[in-house]
Design an enzyme around this catalytic site. Sequence first.
Site, PDB file in Angstrom:
ATOM      1  N   ASP A  31       0.855  -1.186   0.000  1.00 57.89           N
ATOM      2  CA  ASP A  31       0.000   0.000   0.000  1.00 57.89           C
ATOM      3  C   ASP A  31       0.893   1.239   0.000  1.00 57.89           C
ATOM      4  O   ASP A  31       1.911   1.276   0.703  1.00 57.89           O
ATOM      5  CB  ASP A  31      -0.890  -0.012   1.250  1.00 57.89           C
ATOM      6  CG  ASP A  31      -2.116   0.866   1.110  1.00 57.89           C
ATOM      7  OD1 ASP A  31      -3.241   0.334   1.180  1.00 57.89           O
ATOM      8  OD2 ASP A  31      -1.959   2.097   0.927  1.00 57.89           O
ATOM      9  N   GLY A  36      -4.871   5.059   2.539  1.00 56.59           N
ATOM     10  CA  GLY A  36      -5.034   4.032   3.564  1.00 56.59           C
ATOM     11  C   GLY A  36      -4.319   4.407   4.855  1.00 56.59           C
ATOM     12  O   GLY A  36      -3.697   5.470   4.959  1.00 56.59           O
ATOM     13  N   ILE A  51       2.284   0.341  -6.773  1.00 55.00           N
ATOM     14  CA  ILE A  51       2.279  -0.618  -7.891  1.00 55.00           C
ATOM     15  C   ILE A  51       2.827   0.008  -9.177  1.00 55.00           C
ATOM     16  O   ILE A  51       3.058  -0.690 -10.159  1.00 55.00           O
ATOM     17  CB  ILE A  51       0.873  -1.222  -8.154  1.00 55.00           C
ATOM     18  CG1 ILE A  51      -0.197  -0.131  -8.274  1.00 55.00           C
ATOM     19  CG2 ILE A  51       0.524  -2.237  -7.086  1.00 55.00           C
ATOM     20  CD1 ILE A  51      -1.537  -0.644  -8.765  1.00 55.00           C
ATOM     21  N   PHE A  72      -7.110  -3.887  -4.367  1.00 53.06           N
ATOM     22  CA  PHE A  72      -8.095  -2.925  -3.849  1.00 53.06           C
ATOM     23  C   PHE A  72      -7.656  -1.478  -4.062  1.00 53.06           C
ATOM     24  O   PHE A  72      -8.394  -0.557  -3.698  1.00 53.06           O
ATOM     25  CB  PHE A  72      -8.282  -3.130  -2.338  1.00 53.06           C
ATOM     26  CG  PHE A  72      -8.875  -4.453  -1.961  1.00 53.06           C
ATOM     27  CD1 PHE A  72     -10.247  -4.607  -1.865  1.00 53.06           C
ATOM     28  CD2 PHE A  72      -8.063  -5.553  -1.722  1.00 53.06           C
ATOM     29  CE1 PHE A  72     -10.801  -5.833  -1.517  1.00 53.06           C
ATOM     30  CE2 PHE A  72      -8.604  -6.778  -1.371  1.00 53.06           C
ATOM     31  CZ  PHE A  72      -9.971  -6.925  -1.272  1.00 53.06           C
ATOM     32  N   ASN A  91      -3.695   5.815 -12.369  1.00 52.12           N
ATOM     33  CA  ASN A  91      -3.692   4.890 -11.234  1.00 52.12           C
ATOM     34  C   ASN A  91      -4.493   3.623 -11.514  1.00 52.12           C
ATOM     35  O   ASN A  91      -4.018   2.508 -11.305  1.00 52.12           O
ATOM     36  CB  ASN A  91      -4.237   5.596  -9.996  1.00 52.12           C
ATOM     37  CG  ASN A  91      -4.009   4.768  -8.747  1.00 52.12           C
ATOM     38  OD1 ASN A  91      -2.897   4.281  -8.525  1.00 52.12           O
ATOM     39  ND2 ASN A  91      -5.035   4.562  -7.973  1.00 52.12           N
ATOM     40  N   TYR A 140     -14.333   7.077 -13.945  1.00 47.49           N
ATOM     41  CA  TYR A 140     -14.099   6.031 -12.936  1.00 47.49           C
ATOM     42  C   TYR A 140     -14.587   4.669 -13.453  1.00 47.49           C
ATOM     43  O   TYR A 140     -13.837   3.684 -13.469  1.00 47.49           O
ATOM     44  CB  TYR A 140     -14.821   6.405 -11.638  1.00 47.49           C
ATOM     45  CG  TYR A 140     -14.873   5.270 -10.648  1.00 47.49           C
ATOM     46  CD1 TYR A 140     -13.705   4.745 -10.108  1.00 47.49           C
ATOM     47  CD2 TYR A 140     -16.098   4.706 -10.268  1.00 47.49           C
ATOM     48  CE1 TYR A 140     -13.757   3.683  -9.203  1.00 47.49           C
ATOM     49  CE2 TYR A 140     -16.151   3.654  -9.372  1.00 47.49           C
ATOM     50  CZ  TYR A 140     -14.980   3.143  -8.848  1.00 47.49           C
ATOM     51  OH  TYR A 140     -15.035   2.095  -7.964  1.00 47.49           O
ATOM     52  N   LYS A 144     -12.412   1.095 -14.686  1.00 44.07           N
ATOM     53  CA  LYS A 144     -12.653  -0.251 -14.142  1.00 44.07           C
ATOM     54  C   LYS A 144     -13.025  -1.218 -15.263  1.00 44.07           C
ATOM     55  O   LYS A 144     -12.594  -2.372 -15.280  1.00 44.07           O
ATOM     56  CB  LYS A 144     -13.756  -0.188 -13.079  1.00 44.07           C
ATOM     57  CG  LYS A 144     -13.337   0.544 -11.813  1.00 44.07           C
ATOM     58  CD  LYS A 144     -12.351  -0.279 -10.992  1.00 44.07           C
ATOM     59  CE  LYS A 144     -11.983   0.387  -9.692  1.00 44.07           C
ATOM     60  NZ  LYS A 144     -11.147  -0.459  -8.825  1.00 44.07           N
ATOM     61  N   PHE A 207     -28.350  15.043  -2.482  1.00 44.68           N
ATOM     62  CA  PHE A 207     -28.026  15.427  -3.862  1.00 44.68           C
ATOM     63  C   PHE A 207     -29.180  15.067  -4.805  1.00 44.68           C
ATOM     64  O   PHE A 207     -29.158  14.053  -5.485  1.00 44.68           O
ATOM     65  CB  PHE A 207     -26.746  14.725  -4.318  1.00 44.68           C
ATOM     66  CG  PHE A 207     -25.508  15.115  -3.554  1.00 44.68           C
ATOM     67  CD1 PHE A 207     -25.381  16.374  -2.977  1.00 44.68           C
ATOM     68  CD2 PHE A 207     -24.450  14.226  -3.413  1.00 44.68           C
ATOM     69  CE1 PHE A 207     -24.233  16.739  -2.280  1.00 44.68           C
ATOM     70  CE2 PHE A 207     -23.301  14.580  -2.722  1.00 44.68           C
ATOM     71  CZ  PHE A 207     -23.195  15.834  -2.144  1.00 44.68           C
ATOM     72  N   ARG A 220     -29.834   3.130  -3.717  1.00 49.98           N
ATOM     73  CA  ARG A 220     -28.604   2.342  -3.813  1.00 49.98           C
ATOM     74  C   ARG A 220     -28.746   1.039  -3.034  1.00 49.98           C
ATOM     75  O   ARG A 220     -29.569   0.941  -2.124  1.00 49.98           O
ATOM     76  CB  ARG A 220     -27.408   3.130  -3.224  1.00 49.98           C
ATOM     77  CG  ARG A 220     -27.029   4.368  -4.021  1.00 49.98           C
ATOM     78  CD  ARG A 220     -26.406   3.999  -5.352  1.00 49.98           C
ATOM     79  NE  ARG A 220     -26.045   5.173  -6.147  1.00 49.98           N
ATOM     80  CZ  ARG A 220     -26.858   5.804  -6.986  1.00 49.98           C
ATOM     81  NH1 ARG A 220     -28.100   5.392  -7.151  1.00 49.98           N
ATOM     82  NH2 ARG A 220     -26.444   6.837  -7.684  1.00 49.98           N
TER      83      ARG A 220
HETATM   84  N1  UDP Z   1     -25.360  11.317  -1.525  1.00 54.59           N
HETATM   85  C1  UDP Z   1     -26.028  12.431  -1.022  1.00 54.59           C
HETATM   86  N2  UDP Z   1     -25.331  13.291  -0.218  1.00 54.59           N
HETATM   87  C2  UDP Z   1     -24.026  13.088   0.132  1.00 54.59           C
HETATM   88  C3  UDP Z   1     -23.360  11.952  -0.374  1.00 54.59           C
HETATM   89  C4  UDP Z   1     -24.055  11.082  -1.193  1.00 54.59           C
HETATM   90  O1  UDP Z   1     -27.206  12.641  -1.300  1.00 54.59           O
HETATM   91  O2  UDP Z   1     -23.466  13.924   0.854  1.00 54.59           O
HETATM   92  C5  UDP Z   1     -26.075  10.372  -2.383  1.00 54.59           C
HETATM   93  C6  UDP Z   1     -25.437  10.179  -3.744  1.00 54.59           C
HETATM   94  O3  UDP Z   1     -25.925  11.147  -4.651  1.00 54.59           O
HETATM   95  C7  UDP Z   1     -25.899   8.763  -4.090  1.00 54.59           C
HETATM   96  C8  UDP Z   1     -25.992   8.076  -2.733  1.00 54.59           C
HETATM   97  O4  UDP Z   1     -26.055   9.112  -1.763  1.00 54.59           O
HETATM   98  O5  UDP Z   1     -27.185   8.790  -4.655  1.00 54.59           O
HETATM   99  C9  UDP Z   1     -24.793   7.203  -2.431  1.00 54.59           C
HETATM  100  O6  UDP Z   1     -23.628   7.973  -2.694  1.00 54.59           O
HETATM  101  P1  UDP Z   1     -22.191   7.503  -2.220  1.00 54.59           P
HETATM  102  O7  UDP Z   1     -21.232   8.615  -2.550  1.00 54.59           O
HETATM  103  O8  UDP Z   1     -22.246   7.024  -0.819  1.00 54.59           O
HETATM  104  O9  UDP Z   1     -21.876   6.214  -3.105  1.00 54.59           O
HETATM  105  P2  UDP Z   1     -21.870   6.013  -4.704  1.00 54.59           P
HETATM  106  O10 UDP Z   1     -23.291   5.650  -5.064  1.00 54.59           O
HETATM  107  O11 UDP Z   1     -21.387   7.273  -5.343  1.00 54.59           O
HETATM  108  O12 UDP Z   1     -20.941   4.870  -4.895  1.00 54.59           O
END
Ligand code: UDP
Length: 336
Positions: A31, A36, A51, A72, A91, A140, A144, A207, A220
């Site tokens: 790492d 981390g 790496i 990871f 990266n 991103y 991947k 958001f 989610r």
């Molecule tokens: N989210 C939010 N406010 C925050 C951070 C995240 O409303 O301060 C929302 C974001 O728009 C998404 C969900 O929460 O719909 C999960 O976001 P997170 O960044 O945790 O994970 P991601 O889905 O980006 O992997």
Amino acid sequence: MNVLVVGGAGYIGSHMVWLLAQRGARVVTLDNLSSGHRDAVLAGQFVHGDIADRNLLDRLFRSQRFDAVMHFASCIQVGESSREPIKYYQNNVVNTLNLLNAMHAHGVGRFIFSSTAAVFGEPEYVPIDEMHRREPINPYGRTKLMIEQALADYDAAYGLKSVCLRYFNAAGAHPEGLLGERHEPETHLIPLVLQVASGRRPHVTVFGRDYDTPDGTCIRDYVHVLDLAEAHWLALLQLMDGAGSAAYNLGNGSGFSVQEVIGATQRICRREIPVRDGPRRDGDPARLVADATLAGSLLDWTPLYPDIETIIAHAWDWERRMHPVSELLRSLLEPT
Ligand code: UDP
């Protein structure tokens, strides 16, 4: 078994190192500590390095025989990936290829890759299974996907066997409070909401409330970090058994909206969480929910902590353990 865990000082990697040691494997963590924490590596040997450094990788692969590599170490912020694509392609793609090429040169033939739901882009249907078309909508996710594609080519040409594990939303913490999430800066929903609960932040911003979901906020699929680590362990056993390359979606198959996560957190912490409404965040699909049937049937993966309350409760224990002072202040200020 001897396993190299790249990024073993990070959030998911540190849980993995702990689990591997529990299962009796030998572990080496590599790492660069860019995000981390050295004290999160609870077992095995620690190598501080990158790496990108081929000489270091050559020395490491010459010094001992690894049965497999788990990777990871990557940049994980969707928004940042659009603003700073160089960082992500360098990266997540260039450096990962450097690792794969070193593995190939030294005859290390098993690789477990941290992939993501972001490889799918805007879903055509949910829950998302492995057959869903992969069309990422941000750098991103593209980085991947590029590695997923490279892995297929490396298998065809060199016989490198890999398992790509596509995490939906990693969350939670070690149930006994040994490890947890420590991102700087924190951008993930659950730890941010918990920082509000503990008084470290004044409010959480939602958001977007105009998504096509029942309450208008994004949905989610939150999956416990130790359940993710368990899936890696099962993938490792499968590769050790001589199985071919594979990819699995990892989630619990149930979606929770941002509003529901905030509501559940209020109940678990028994605290009011001040909320502000903000604009949508770029690159956020309305709904990401996994169909993890394949991981269940082929990896025999059954999440131990599938419910959102347990996931949040473990993360809450971690938040309070890490920040006892803000907890104390908060309890002093609160009316009894
Ligand atoms: N989210 C939010 N406010 C925050 C951070 C995240 O409303 O301060 C929302 C974001 O728009 C998404 C969900 O929460 O719909 C999960 O976001 P997170 O960044 O945790 O994970 P991601 O889905 O980006 O992997």
